[in-house]
Design a protein around this motif. Structure first.
Motif, mmCIF file in Angstrom:
data_model
loop_
_atom_site.group_PDB
_atom_site.id
_atom_site.type_symbol
_atom_site.label_atom_id
_atom_site.label_comp_id
_atom_site.label_asym_id
_atom_site.label_seq_id
_atom_site.Cartn_x
_atom_site.Cartn_y
_atom_site.Cartn_z
ATOM 1 N N HIS A 280 3.602 47.308 -29.524
ATOM 2 C CA HIS A 280 2.815 46.446 -30.426
ATOM 3 C C HIS A 280 2.062 45.371 -29.645
ATOM 4 N N ILE A 281 2.710 44.831 -28.618
ATOM 5 C CA ILE A 281 2.027 43.830 -27.786
ATOM 6 C C ILE A 281 0.834 44.465 -27.078
ATOM 7 N N PHE A 282 1.047 45.646 -26.503
ATOM 8 C CA PHE A 282 -0.023 46.365 -25.814
ATOM 9 C C PHE A 282 -1.201 46.597 -26.748
ATOM 10 N N GLY B 194 14.119 49.756 -28.160
ATOM 11 C CA GLY B 194 13.657 48.530 -28.811
ATOM 12 C C GLY B 194 12.605 47.810 -27.986
ATOM 13 N N THR B 195 12.827 47.719 -26.695
ATOM 14 C CA THR B 195 11.865 47.062 -25.803
ATOM 15 C C THR B 195 10.539 47.809 -25.801
ATOM 16 N N GLN B 196 10.612 49.137 -25.741
ATOM 17 C CA GLN B 196 9.385 49.938 -25.740
ATOM 18 C C GLN B 196 8.606 49.755 -27.034
ATOM 19 N N ASN B 197 9.308 49.725 -28.143
ATOM 20 C CA ASN B 197 8.637 49.575 -29.436
ATOM 21 C C ASN B 197 7.916 48.227 -29.515
ATOM 22 N N THR B 198 8.590 47.172 -29.045
ATOM 23 C CA THR B 198 7.985 45.837 -29.070
ATOM 24 C C THR B 198 6.796 45.767 -28.119
ATOM 25 N N PHE B 199 6.954 46.336 -26.918
ATOM 26 C CA PHE B 199 5.860 46.315 -25.956
ATOM 27 C C PHE B 199 4.672 47.133 -26.465
ATOM 28 N N VAL C 103 5.104 39.149 -15.166
ATOM 29 C CA VAL C 103 6.502 39.272 -15.568
ATOM 30 C C VAL C 103 7.020 40.637 -15.112
ATOM 31 N N SER C 104 8.235 40.647 -14.606
ATOM 32 C CA SER C 104 8.843 41.928 -14.257
ATOM 33 C C SER C 104 9.347 42.593 -15.528
ATOM 34 N N ALA C 105 9.440 43.911 -15.503
ATOM 35 C CA ALA C 105 9.937 44.634 -16.677
ATOM 36 C C ALA C 105 11.363 44.203 -17.000
ATOM 37 N N ASN C 106 12.135 43.901 -15.992
ATOM 38 C CA ASN C 106 13.519 43.464 -16.208
ATOM 39 C C ASN C 106 13.560 42.126 -16.932
ATOM 40 N N THR C 107 12.711 41.187 -16.522
ATOM 41 C CA THR C 107 12.651 39.883 -17.194
ATOM 42 C C THR C 107 12.207 40.039 -18.643
ATOM 43 N N PHE C 108 11.204 40.885 -18.865
ATOM 44 C CA PHE C 108 10.726 41.144 -20.227
ATOM 45 C C PHE C 108 11.873 41.683 -21.085
ATOM 46 N N GLN C 109 12.643 42.603 -20.523
ATOM 47 C CA GLN C 109 13.768 43.189 -21.253
ATOM 48 C C GLN C 109 14.809 42.120 -21.612
ATOM 49 N N ILE C 110 15.103 41.231 -20.678
ATOM 50 C CA ILE C 110 16.071 40.151 -20.942
ATOM 51 C C ILE C 110 15.560 39.219 -22.031
ATOM 52 N N GLN C 111 14.274 38.879 -21.962
ATOM 53 C CA GLN C 111 13.682 37.999 -22.981
ATOM 54 C C GLN C 111 13.758 38.635 -24.360
ATOM 55 N N TYR C 112 13.458 39.932 -24.419
ATOM 56 C CA TYR C 112 13.501 40.626 -25.702
ATOM 57 C C TYR C 112 14.930 40.660 -26.249
ATOM 58 N N THR C 113 15.903 40.938 -25.391
ATOM 59 C CA THR C 113 17.301 40.984 -25.825
ATOM 60 C C THR C 113 17.740 39.626 -26.375
ATOM 61 N N ASP C 114 17.346 38.557 -25.701
ATOM 62 C CA ASP C 114 17.676 37.210 -26.185
ATOM 63 C C ASP C 114 17.013 36.932 -27.524
ATOM 64 N N ALA C 115 15.768 37.402 -27.693
ATOM 65 C CA ALA C 115 15.056 37.181 -28.951
ATOM 66 C C ALA C 115 15.761 37.896 -30.107
ATOM 67 N N VAL D 193 12.493 37.348 -32.747
ATOM 68 C CA VAL D 193 11.600 38.405 -32.257
ATOM 69 C C VAL D 193 10.147 38.100 -32.605
ATOM 70 N N ASN D 194 9.907 37.544 -33.799
ATOM 71 C CA ASN D 194 8.530 37.212 -34.183
ATOM 72 C C ASN D 194 7.924 36.187 -33.233
ATOM 73 N N ASP D 195 8.721 35.192 -32.836
ATOM 74 C CA ASP D 195 8.230 34.196 -31.887
ATOM 75 C C ASP D 195 7.932 34.855 -30.540
ATOM 76 N N PHE D 196 8.797 35.780 -30.139
ATOM 77 C CA PHE D 196 8.611 36.520 -28.891
ATOM 78 C C PHE D 196 7.293 37.288 -28.932
ATOM 79 N N LEU D 197 7.048 37.991 -30.032
ATOM 80 C CA LEU D 197 5.795 38.739 -30.197
ATOM 81 C C LEU D 197 4.587 37.812 -30.194
ATOM 82 N N ASN D 198 4.680 36.729 -30.941
ATOM 83 C CA ASN D 198 3.558 35.796 -31.046
ATOM 84 C C ASN D 198 3.195 35.208 -29.684
ATOM 85 N N PHE D 199 4.216 34.906 -28.892
ATOM 86 C CA PHE D 199 3.950 34.353 -27.560
ATOM 87 C C PHE D 199 3.167 35.348 -26.708
#
Length: 459
Positions: A244-246, A237-242, A193-205, A211-217
């Motif tokens: 936790h995923i990391f 916001g994107t950095q904070n979510t990433f 995934v590109s960082a830009n796509t990840f950012q768009i997905q997070y914004t949509d979530a 957001v929980n579904d986004f994290l779980n995925f």
């Protein structure tokens, strides 16, 4: 080994895969299989407490194991050893009904992990290690990538942080790691995934409150590849979510591959806690490809596509297109298109015309001094040697070749050439040029030496 011992050994193998080593060694390793008759499996346990604990904590696991290994309808009985000396014991039937499986078990089947939906890894199969040519500029990153593809998450390169200028092959390497992983480990969930796509997905979530579904995925991914991670800069916001995923993926032995246009130490706009984690594994730079790698990339593509391009044109492209791999491939495509559509021969003139539209071609300027030095280096002579009056054959020959090439490749006068190469006059230079021309016509080895020196002067 008797039949019941073999069956129990297989049962233990299944059980061990589903509980911790400590629990297995405490509650199952001491159990001994006594017999299996009339669909009754008898296990000897050290104490009554063992029976009670297993029936309370592990009965569902044990039941499913018996169904899987021995067969449906198997009943379980325990034999508690009372007297070790005499071997006396008492037989206790399991309280669970092992004659048939439950129609709708209230527990999660330990043998069937939750089936996640198939995941499109978003990889480009054309980007693989077969066509990622190795050179000095990418050897470290490529070697680490192959190691990851063989055994993702089980190596010291986690995360792998690859950085370099645009067009040097970071995306190719990232995809190649994913492609190799899927080849060797098809069960792994790999996602590019590109960082830009990840950012768009997070914004949509965030907008959809998912957001929980986004994290779980993202926490289900086995190999996560994020391209152009520098684009997270300033996105709190994107950095904070990433973050936790990391943490989740890294702590669970999952592989992370990140690419960036600069190294972690000079990235700005990213939280320090993220930058610290980026440096946990290996940071590998991919530099601009050198001449040899550029030429190897061109030759590989020419061979792969079944093209016919003269060697001198390949060298010309490799010498002048120096910044990135994409430009090299683009030049090849353009040359073939112009040659085919306009019915033009593939030569230096066409290559120069095409390359001139992409990069600025700097004409190489040769000087008499440079030619003299290259000739001396070729024949392993000192510059002082050809400036003397020595009549040794190798010295005279080197002096004459230097004069000949200086006349051919520079605009210097004959007097200037003679003065620079051994304090000779213009007549000596003319004589040297005639001698070299005559020798090149009749001596194949001599001609080859002159051509080799000319090639060195082009680099």
């Amino acid at each position: 080994m008797n039949n019941h011992e073999q069956l129990w050994s297989r049962c233990l193998g299944v059980i061990k895969d589903n509980i911790s080593d400590t629990s297995f060694n405490t509650w199952f390793a001491p159990i001994v299989a006594l017999k299996f008759e009339n669909n009754v499996f008898v296990l000897q346990v050290p104490s009554q407490f063992f029976v009670e604990y297993i029936e309370e904590k592990y009965i569902d696991l044990l039941r499913m194991t018996l169904y899987r290994v021995v067969g449906i309808g198997t009943r379980l009985e325990y034999r508690v050893l009372i007297d070790k000396t005499s071997g006396k014991g008492t037989q206790i039937p399991s309280t669970g009904d092992h004659s048939k499986p439950k129609a709708a078990p209230a527990f999660a089947n330990p043998y069937h992990k939750v089936q996640l939906p198939d995941l499109d890894p978003q990889l480009n199969p054309a980007y693989n290690f077969n066509n990622l040519i190795e050179g000095k500029s990418n050897k470290l990153a490529r070697t680490a990538g192959i190691s990851i593809g063989n055994d993702p998450g089980k190596n010291i390169f986690n995360p792998l942080f690859v950085y370099g200028q645009s067009g040097v092959g970071k995306t190719h390497l990232a995809n190649a790691i994913g492609v190799m992983t899927k080849q060797f480990h098809p069960e792994k969930r790999v996602l590019y995934v590109s960082a830009n796509t990840f950012q768009i997905q997070y914004t949509d979530a965030v907008r959809n409150n998912t957001v929980n579904d986004f994290l779980n995925f993202y926490q289900t991914i086995d190999v996560l590849i994020v391209d152009d991670i520098q684009e997270f800069a300033g996105k709190t916001g994107t950095q904070n979510t990433f973050f936790h995923i990391f943490n989740h993926l890294h702590q669970n032995g999952k592989q992370l591959v990140l690419t960036s246009d600069r190294s972690p130490i000079v990235l700005v706009g990213l939280e320090q806690r993220l930058l610290t984690r980026f440096k946990w594994g290996l940071s590998a730079e991919i530099e601009k490809p050198d001449f040899e790698l550029r030429k190897a990339i061109l030759q590989h593509k020419i061979y792969h596509d079944g093209l016919e391009i003269p060697d001198e044109v390949v060298d010309f492209i490799a010498e002048n297109v120096v910044d990135n791999v994409r430009d090299l491939e683009g030049v090849l495509v353009s040359i073939m298109a112009h040659s085919t559509l306009a019915d033009l021969p593939i030569d230096i003139l066409l290559a120069e015309k095409i390359i001139g539209r992409i990069v600025s071609i700097t004409k190489r300027v040769n000087t008499v001094e440079k030619i003299r030095d290259v000739v001396c280096e070729y024949f392993s002579l000192s510059v002082d040697a050809i400036s003397t009056k020595s009549r040794k054959r190798e010295v005279v020959q080197a002096r004459q070749i230097a004069m000949y090439l200086s006349k051919q490749l520079t605009k210097s006068s004959l007097s200037s050439i003679g003065n620079t190469i051994g304090q000779r006059d213009h007549a000596t230079v003319l004589h040297a040029c005639k001698i070299v021309t005559d020798l090149m016509d009749c001596d194949k080895n001599f001609r080859s030496s002159v051509y080799e020196i000319e090639e060195k002067l082009k680099k």
